[in-house]
Design a protein around this motif. Structure first.
Motif, PDB file in Angstrom:
ATOM      1  N   ASP A  18      -5.895  11.580 -12.469  1.00 41.91           N
ATOM      2  CA  ASP A  18      -5.261  12.546 -11.570  1.00 41.91           C
ATOM      3  C   ASP A  18      -4.672  11.865 -10.324  1.00 41.91           C
ATOM      4  O   ASP A  18      -4.994  12.213  -9.193  1.00 41.91           O
ATOM      5  CB  ASP A  18      -6.284  13.612 -11.178  1.00 41.91           C
ATOM      6  CG  ASP A  18      -5.641  14.885 -10.687  1.00 41.91           C
ATOM      7  OD1 ASP A  18      -4.399  14.999 -10.744  1.00 41.91           O
ATOM      8  OD2 ASP A  18      -6.381  15.778 -10.230  1.00 41.91           O
ATOM      9  N   PHE A  19      -3.786  10.900 -10.533  1.00 36.78           N
ATOM     10  CA  PHE A  19      -3.237  10.122  -9.429  1.00 36.78           C
ATOM     11  C   PHE A  19      -2.375  10.953  -8.481  1.00 36.78           C
ATOM     12  O   PHE A  19      -2.252  10.619  -7.310  1.00 36.78           O
ATOM     13  CB  PHE A  19      -2.429   8.939  -9.964  1.00 36.78           C
ATOM     14  CG  PHE A  19      -3.284   7.894 -10.601  1.00 36.78           C
ATOM     15  CD1 PHE A  19      -3.921   6.947  -9.844  1.00 36.78           C
ATOM     16  CD2 PHE A  19      -3.467   7.874 -11.976  1.00 36.78           C
ATOM     17  CE1 PHE A  19      -4.738   5.977 -10.412  1.00 36.78           C
ATOM     18  CE2 PHE A  19      -4.267   6.909 -12.564  1.00 36.78           C
ATOM     19  CZ  PHE A  19      -4.907   5.965 -11.792  1.00 36.78           C
ATOM     20  N   LYS A  20      -1.778  12.032  -8.970  1.00 37.63           N
ATOM     21  CA  LYS A  20      -0.913  12.855  -8.110  1.00 37.63           C
ATOM     22  C   LYS A  20      -1.685  13.538  -6.993  1.00 37.63           C
ATOM     23  O   LYS A  20      -1.095  14.035  -6.040  1.00 37.63           O
ATOM     24  CB  LYS A  20      -0.172  13.897  -8.944  1.00 37.63           C
ATOM     25  CG  LYS A  20       0.918  13.295  -9.784  1.00 37.63           C
ATOM     26  CD  LYS A  20       1.746  14.345 -10.474  1.00 37.63           C
ATOM     27  CE  LYS A  20       2.857  13.670 -11.251  1.00 37.63           C
ATOM     28  NZ  LYS A  20       3.775  14.628 -11.843  1.00 37.63           N
ATOM     29  N   LYS A  21      -3.015  13.562  -7.093  1.00 35.51           N
ATOM     30  CA  LYS A  21      -3.852  14.155  -6.046  1.00 35.51           C
ATOM     31  C   LYS A  21      -4.637  13.087  -5.284  1.00 35.51           C
ATOM     32  O   LYS A  21      -5.431  13.417  -4.420  1.00 35.51           O
ATOM     33  CB  LYS A  21      -4.813  15.174  -6.649  1.00 35.51           C
ATOM     34  CG  LYS A  21      -4.099  16.395  -7.206  1.00 35.51           C
ATOM     35  CD  LYS A  21      -5.089  17.387  -7.758  1.00 35.51           C
ATOM     36  CE  LYS A  21      -4.359  18.575  -8.366  1.00 35.51           C
ATOM     37  NZ  LYS A  21      -5.297  19.478  -9.054  1.00 35.51           N
ATOM     38  N   ALA A  22      -4.398  11.833  -5.614  1.00 39.35           N
ATOM     39  CA  ALA A  22      -5.123  10.736  -4.958  1.00 39.35           C
ATOM     40  C   ALA A  22      -4.244  10.083  -3.898  1.00 39.35           C
ATOM     41  O   ALA A  22      -3.024  10.075  -4.006  1.00 39.35           O
ATOM     42  CB  ALA A  22      -5.559   9.707  -5.995  1.00 39.35           C
ATOM     43  N   GLU A  23      -4.893   9.553  -2.878  1.00 37.20           N
ATOM     44  CA  GLU A  23      -4.192   8.875  -1.790  1.00 37.20           C
ATOM     45  C   GLU A  23      -4.730   7.461  -1.632  1.00 37.20           C
ATOM     46  O   GLU A  23      -5.896   7.193  -1.910  1.00 37.20           O
ATOM     47  CB  GLU A  23      -4.394   9.640  -0.484  1.00 37.20           C
ATOM     48  CG  GLU A  23      -3.849  11.052  -0.532  1.00 37.20           C
ATOM     49  CD  GLU A  23      -4.222  11.846   0.704  1.00 37.20           C
ATOM     50  OE1 GLU A  23      -3.296  12.200   1.467  1.00 37.20           O
ATOM     51  OE2 GLU A  23      -5.413  12.099   0.909  1.00 37.20           O
ATOM     52  N   LEU A  24      -3.871   6.563  -1.176  1.00 33.41           N
ATOM     53  CA  LEU A  24      -4.264   5.186  -0.891  1.00 33.41           C
ATOM     54  C   LEU A  24      -4.269   4.988   0.613  1.00 33.41           C
ATOM     55  O   LEU A  24      -3.390   5.509   1.314  1.00 33.41           O
ATOM     56  CB  LEU A  24      -3.226   4.219  -1.480  1.00 33.41           C
ATOM     57  CG  LEU A  24      -3.677   3.359  -2.632  1.00 33.41           C
ATOM     58  CD1 LEU A  24      -3.857   4.208  -3.852  1.00 33.41           C
ATOM     59  CD2 LEU A  24      -2.683   2.290  -2.880  1.00 33.41           C
ATOM     60  N   PHE A  25      -5.225   4.222   1.087  1.00 39.04           N
ATOM     61  CA  PHE A  25      -5.275   3.850   2.495  1.00 39.04           C
ATOM     62  C   PHE A  25      -5.532   2.348   2.556  1.00 39.04           C
ATOM     63  O   PHE A  25      -6.556   1.875   2.080  1.00 39.04           O
ATOM     64  CB  PHE A  25      -6.378   4.623   3.223  1.00 39.04           C
ATOM     65  CG  PHE A  25      -6.399   4.372   4.703  1.00 39.04           C
ATOM     66  CD1 PHE A  25      -5.412   4.915   5.509  1.00 39.04           C
ATOM     67  CD2 PHE A  25      -7.387   3.602   5.281  1.00 39.04           C
ATOM     68  CE1 PHE A  25      -5.416   4.685   6.880  1.00 39.04           C
ATOM     69  CE2 PHE A  25      -7.397   3.362   6.645  1.00 39.04           C
ATOM     70  CZ  PHE A  25      -6.422   3.908   7.447  1.00 39.04           C
ATOM     71  N   ILE A  26      -4.588   1.597   3.114  1.00 34.55           N
ATOM     72  CA  ILE A  26      -4.675   0.142   3.149  1.00 34.55           C
ATOM     73  C   ILE A  26      -4.823  -0.303   4.604  1.00 34.55           C
ATOM     74  O   ILE A  26      -4.020   0.066   5.455  1.00 34.55           O
ATOM     75  CB  ILE A  26      -3.432  -0.504   2.518  1.00 34.55           C
ATOM     76  CG1 ILE A  26      -3.150   0.125   1.143  1.00 34.55           C
ATOM     77  CG2 ILE A  26      -3.622  -2.008   2.385  1.00 34.55           C
ATOM     78  CD1 ILE A  26      -1.760  -0.110   0.637  1.00 34.55           C
ATOM     79  N   VAL A  27      -5.866  -1.097   4.859  1.00 29.95           N
ATOM     80  CA  VAL A  27      -6.198  -1.521   6.216  1.00 29.95           C
ATOM     81  C   VAL A  27      -6.234  -3.044   6.292  1.00 29.95           C
ATOM     82  O   VAL A  27      -6.766  -3.700   5.402  1.00 29.95           O
ATOM     83  CB  VAL A  27      -7.587  -0.995   6.646  1.00 29.95           C
ATOM     84  CG1 VAL A  27      -7.881  -1.360   8.094  1.00 29.95           C
ATOM     85  CG2 VAL A  27      -7.709   0.487   6.444  1.00 29.95           C
ATOM     86  N   SER A  28      -5.704  -3.569   7.385  1.00 28.10           N
ATOM     87  CA  SER A  28      -5.835  -4.982   7.688  1.00 28.10           C
ATOM     88  C   SER A  28      -5.913  -5.130   9.201  1.00 28.10           C
ATOM     89  O   SER A  28      -5.221  -4.416   9.935  1.00 28.10           O
ATOM     90  CB  SER A  28      -4.651  -5.769   7.134  1.00 28.10           C
ATOM     91  OG  SER A  28      -4.858  -7.150   7.316  1.00 28.10           O
ATOM     92  N   LYS A  29      -6.784  -6.027   9.649  1.00 27.94           N
ATOM     93  CA  LYS A  29      -6.946  -6.251  11.083  1.00 27.94           C
ATOM     94  C   LYS A  29      -6.859  -7.738  11.406  1.00 27.94           C
ATOM     95  O   LYS A  29      -7.213  -8.582  10.595  1.00 27.94           O
ATOM     96  CB  LYS A  29      -8.303  -5.742  11.563  1.00 27.94           C
ATOM     97  CG  LYS A  29      -8.416  -4.249  11.684  1.00 27.94           C
ATOM     98  CD  LYS A  29      -9.761  -3.902  12.290  1.00 27.94           C
ATOM     99  CE  LYS A  29      -9.910  -2.430  12.527  1.00 27.94           C
ATOM    100  NZ  LYS A  29     -11.223  -2.131  13.136  1.00 27.94           N
ATOM    101  N   LYS A  30      -6.421  -8.002  12.635  1.00 26.24           N
ATOM    102  CA  LYS A  30      -6.426  -9.366  13.154  1.00 26.24           C
ATOM    103  C   LYS A  30      -7.813  -9.664  13.730  1.00 26.24           C
ATOM    104  O   LYS A  30      -8.645  -8.761  13.864  1.00 26.24           O
ATOM    105  CB  LYS A  30      -5.363  -9.522  14.246  1.00 26.24           C
ATOM    106  CG  LYS A  30      -3.951  -9.301  13.737  1.00 26.24           C
ATOM    107  CD  LYS A  30      -2.936  -9.578  14.819  1.00 26.24           C
ATOM    108  CE  LYS A  30      -2.737  -8.336  15.664  1.00 26.24           C
ATOM    109  NZ  LYS A  30      -1.649  -8.462  16.639  1.00 26.24           N
TER     110      LYS A  30
END
Length: 137
Positions: A84-96
């Protein structure tokens, strides 16, 4: 994705990198109905999945870097029955090192892969210390 969930994901990012120090610190979370289904990290290990998506991406023929990206790792860790990818969200994080965000926008190879899965939305951190919503299907 609401602010409370985003704050929780950023805290989880900090916890992950306290235990797993990598050269480039990036984590991708897959969220479904407000719950974290999977998360992945970038790695210096090569990845057959990364290689596969590189061969599907125009303009990357001379690109020989097949190290695993956080987006590929997160998708590979999803339960096999999830569709059910149409209802899934991605959150990508990167920090210094100083704690400020770095740009975590998916590379062209990961963009090709993510477009195939047709996620509801993709969020990522920016150099301006903000969260950007890339698109919504």
């Amino acid at each position: 994705m609401n602010k409370k969930l985003i704050s929780k994901l950023i805290t989880l990012y900090d916890d992950i990198y306290t235990e797993r120090p990598y050269r480039l610190k990036m984590v991708c979370f897959i969220v479904y109905k407000g719950k974290i289904l999977s998360w992945g990290v970038n790695s210096d290990k090569t990845s057959t999945a990364q290689h596969y998506w590189r061969t599907k991406t125009k303009g990357t023929e001379n690109y020989i870097y097949d190290k695993r990206h956080a987006e590929v790792d997160a998708i590979n860790k999803l339960p096999h029955e999830f569709k059910d990818f149409k209802k899934a969200e991605l959150f990508i994080v990167s920090k210094k090192k100083d704690g400020n965000f770095r740009l975590a926008k998916p590379c062209p190879i990961c963009q090709t892969m993510l477009a195939t899965y047709n996620f509801k939305a993709i969020y990522y951190t920016t150099y301006e210390n903000k969260i950007r919503k890339e698109f919504e299907c």
